[in-house]
Design an enzyme around this catalytic site. Structure first.
Site, PDB file in Angstrom:
ATOM      1  N   PRO A 134       4.657  -4.396  -0.437  1.00  0.00           N
ATOM      2  CA  PRO A 134       4.434  -2.492  -0.629  1.00  0.00           C
ATOM      3  C   PRO A 134       2.694  -2.401   0.290  1.00  0.00           C
ATOM      4  O   PRO A 134       2.175  -3.208  -0.143  1.00  0.00           O
ATOM      5  CB  PRO A 134       4.023  -2.312  -1.257  1.00  0.00           C
ATOM      6  CG  PRO A 134       4.170  -3.736  -2.427  1.00  0.00           C
ATOM      7  CD  PRO A 134       4.538  -4.302  -1.327  1.00  0.00           C
ATOM      8  N   GLU A 135       2.672  -1.328   1.174  1.00  0.00           N
ATOM      9  CA  GLU A 135       1.014  -1.400   1.747  1.00  0.00           C
ATOM     10  C   GLU A 135       1.363   0.640   0.820  1.00  0.00           C
ATOM     11  O   GLU A 135       1.886   0.690   0.587  1.00  0.00           O
ATOM     12  CB  GLU A 135       0.633  -1.638   2.436  1.00  0.00           C
ATOM     13  CG  GLU A 135       1.016  -3.532   3.308  1.00  0.00           C
ATOM     14  CD  GLU A 135       0.154  -3.120   4.156  1.00  0.00           C
ATOM     15  OE1 GLU A 135      -0.284  -2.190   5.044  1.00  0.00           O
ATOM     16  OE2 GLU A 135       0.850  -4.115   5.600  1.00  0.00           O
TER      17      GLU A 135
ATOM     18  N   LYS B  59      -2.904   0.840  -3.702  1.00  0.00           N
ATOM     19  CA  LYS B  59      -1.943   0.637  -3.969  1.00  0.00           C
ATOM     20  C   LYS B  59      -1.012   0.829  -5.289  1.00  0.00           C
ATOM     21  O   LYS B  59      -0.292  -0.067  -5.669  1.00  0.00           O
ATOM     22  CB  LYS B  59      -1.602  -1.029  -3.189  1.00  0.00           C
ATOM     23  CG  LYS B  59      -1.854  -1.111  -1.688  1.00  0.00           C
ATOM     24  CD  LYS B  59      -1.674  -2.921  -1.979  1.00  0.00           C
ATOM     25  CE  LYS B  59      -2.851  -3.151  -0.167  1.00  0.00           C
ATOM     26  NZ  LYS B  59      -3.023  -4.203  -0.045  1.00  0.00           N
TER      27      LYS B  59
ATOM     28  N   HIS C 289      16.869  -9.177 -10.797  1.00  0.00           N
ATOM     29  CA  HIS C 289      15.357  -9.290 -10.945  1.00  0.00           C
ATOM     30  C   HIS C 289      14.514  -8.041 -10.940  1.00  0.00           C
ATOM     31  O   HIS C 289      13.756  -7.638 -10.736  1.00  0.00           O
ATOM     32  CB  HIS C 289      14.786  -9.128  -9.094  1.00  0.00           C
ATOM     33  CG  HIS C 289      15.853 -10.641  -8.811  1.00  0.00           C
ATOM     34  ND1 HIS C 289      15.000 -11.761  -8.623  1.00  0.00           N
ATOM     35  CD2 HIS C 289      16.057 -10.465  -7.204  1.00  0.00           C
ATOM     36  CE1 HIS C 289      15.845 -12.794  -7.915  1.00  0.00           C
ATOM     37  NE2 HIS C 289      16.022 -12.367  -6.877  1.00  0.00           N
TER      38      HIS C 289
ATOM     39  N   ARG D  64       9.720 -12.044  -6.712  1.00  0.00           N
ATOM     40  CA  ARG D  64       8.351 -12.708  -6.883  1.00  0.00           C
ATOM     41  C   ARG D  64       7.054 -12.690  -8.378  1.00  0.00           C
ATOM     42  O   ARG D  64       6.322 -13.541  -8.150  1.00  0.00           O
ATOM     43  CB  ARG D  64       7.413 -12.682  -5.215  1.00  0.00           C
ATOM     44  CG  ARG D  64       8.316 -14.105  -4.440  1.00  0.00           C
ATOM     45  CD  ARG D  64       8.359 -13.208  -3.288  1.00  0.00           C
ATOM     46  NE  ARG D  64       6.744 -14.353  -3.146  1.00  0.00           N
ATOM     47  CZ  ARG D  64       5.810 -14.173  -1.660  1.00  0.00           C
ATOM     48  NH1 ARG D  64       6.188 -13.840  -0.714  1.00  0.00           N
ATOM     49  NH2 ARG D  64       5.019 -15.367  -1.551  1.00  0.00           N
TER      50      ARG D  64
ATOM     51  N   ARG E   7      -3.942 -15.706   6.558  1.00  0.00           N
ATOM     52  CA  ARG E   7      -2.900 -14.810   6.866  1.00  0.00           C
ATOM     53  C   ARG E   7      -2.379 -14.682   8.151  1.00  0.00           C
ATOM     54  O   ARG E   7      -3.596 -15.114   8.524  1.00  0.00           O
ATOM     55  CB  ARG E   7      -3.303 -13.388   5.768  1.00  0.00           C
ATOM     56  CG  ARG E   7      -3.010 -13.464   4.393  1.00  0.00           C
ATOM     57  CD  ARG E   7      -2.703 -13.722   3.393  1.00  0.00           C
ATOM     58  NE  ARG E   7      -1.598 -12.564   3.185  1.00  0.00           N
ATOM     59  CZ  ARG E   7      -1.063 -11.572   2.426  1.00  0.00           C
ATOM     60  NH1 ARG E   7      -2.222 -11.331   2.078  1.00  0.00           N
ATOM     61  NH2 ARG E   7      -0.254 -10.883   2.641  1.00  0.00           N
TER      62      ARG E   7
END
Length: 316
Positions: free
Chosen positions: A2-3, A58, A92, A111, A258
């Site tokens: 997500p952005e 976000k 998950h 994650r 990054r």
DNA sequence: AACGGAACCTGAAAGC
DNA sequence: TGCTTTCAGGTTCCGT
């Protein structure tokens, strides 16, 4: 995944799923996602109805009647999904809201970088995580303020824009895309940006966000950016492919740990005292023929098109 | 105070 | 085939 654009889509979906329904029961797994909080706090959402959802960068703030609230951040792999209550829970899933319409809304996050924070709406609003955020760029960008923010850091443009205090909601993809559209070298010191360039950047950021939002919110098959699908971006994850504007091979570098993608020709290496009279990079109508070809040859490694609002392939 | 880098997680894909 | 390495759209913490 997500952005800002994905979070915006997620909040619209949640609104559609929760509005007018009552939460029958709420539960959260014991996981990093809820850190120090007790599972009982989540159960406390039972009986409440949604009154609104706001997005801050976000973050999403879900407000319920009685002043109850739920703050949600999707991290890297978080996603809100919906299923019929009698269908099995996917893998998950870290938290679930059962509704009085026969559906369950799950928070799924492989994650565990995402967060769910329960509390009174008032308290949640006051959290440092929210208060530290810069303005949300979807509502229009204050060029003066942005210029001021950039002027006071020696970091690179890439890193300055990744900082959520500068503008809230930009992430690794949108920053690469915006700098490309604005023809700005991602390695350039932020404090070197001129007022005119900042203006160009501001409109590039808006263009990039809206383009992604449109891609993901198209009326027909809703397209989410996920593993395995078509890459809808101009430079992101396109190392080695030709720039849609000039044909030069897109390059990948690492900044602040990054990946950054850029076109070395359209975003020439900045040197002190360099003057810039170039206009913004226009997005090719959809993607240049060359890019579309390249995409077919080697579909993006981890971008997948998901249709109909449901994962076509469960993460396992 | 500002900066760079490591840490936090899990899984998929690439590399050998 | 199978083991190892690399990489992933996020923030936060820690040492300089």
């Amino acid at each position: 995944m997500p952005e800002l654009p994905e979070v915006e889509i997620a909040s619209r979906q949640l609104r559609g799923w929760l509005q007018g329904r009552r939460i029958v029961s709420a539960r959260a797994e014991r996981s990093r996602v809820i850190r120090g909080q007790t599972q009982a706090r989540f159960a406390g959402l039972a009986g409440h109805r949604l009154t609104g959802i706001e997005r801050f960068g976000k973050w999403m703030l879900l407000s319920f009647d009685g002043g109850e609230g739920l703050l949600s951040h999707l991290g890297m792999t978080g996603k809100w999904i919906r299923r019929r209550a009698d269908e099995p829970r996917p893998s998950h899933v870290r938290a679930s809201l059962a509704l009085n319409d026969g559906h369950a809304v799950d928070y799924r996050d492989m994650r565990l970088f995402g967060r769910l924070i329960r509390g009174k709406t008032q308290q949640l609003r006051a959290l440092p995580a929210l208060r530290a955020l810069g303005p949300d760029p979807l509502g229009g960008i204050d060029v003066e303020r942005l210029h001021g923010m950039l002027a006071r850091t020696r970091r690179s443009m890439k890193e300055a824009l990744m900082d959520q205090r500068t503008l809230a909601g930009l992430g690794n993809i949108q920053v690469s895309e915006s700098l490309y559209r604005a023809r700005i070298d991602p390695q350039r010191p932020a404090l070197s940006l001129t007022r005119a360039e900042t203006e160009r950047l501001a409109s590039a950021i808006g263009d990039s966000l809206r383009a992604t939002l449109d891609d993901e919110d198209s009326p027909e098959p809703i397209t989410y950016v996920e593993e395995g699908g078509e890459n809808v971006f101009l430079v992101y994850d396109r190392a080695g492919e030709p720039c849609g504007n000039c044909g030069t091979a897109i390059r990948r570098i690492v900044q602040g740990g990054r990946s950054t993608y850029y076109c070395p020709h359209c975003q020439p290496r900045w040197r002190a005292r360099a003057t810039s009279r170039t206009g913004p990079v226009r997005a090719p109508a959809r993607a240049s023929v060359a890019l579309q070809k390249a995409a077919r040859r080697s579909p993006a490694r981890r971008l997948r098109v998901i249709q109909g609002g449901r994962a076509s392939q469960p993460m396992r």
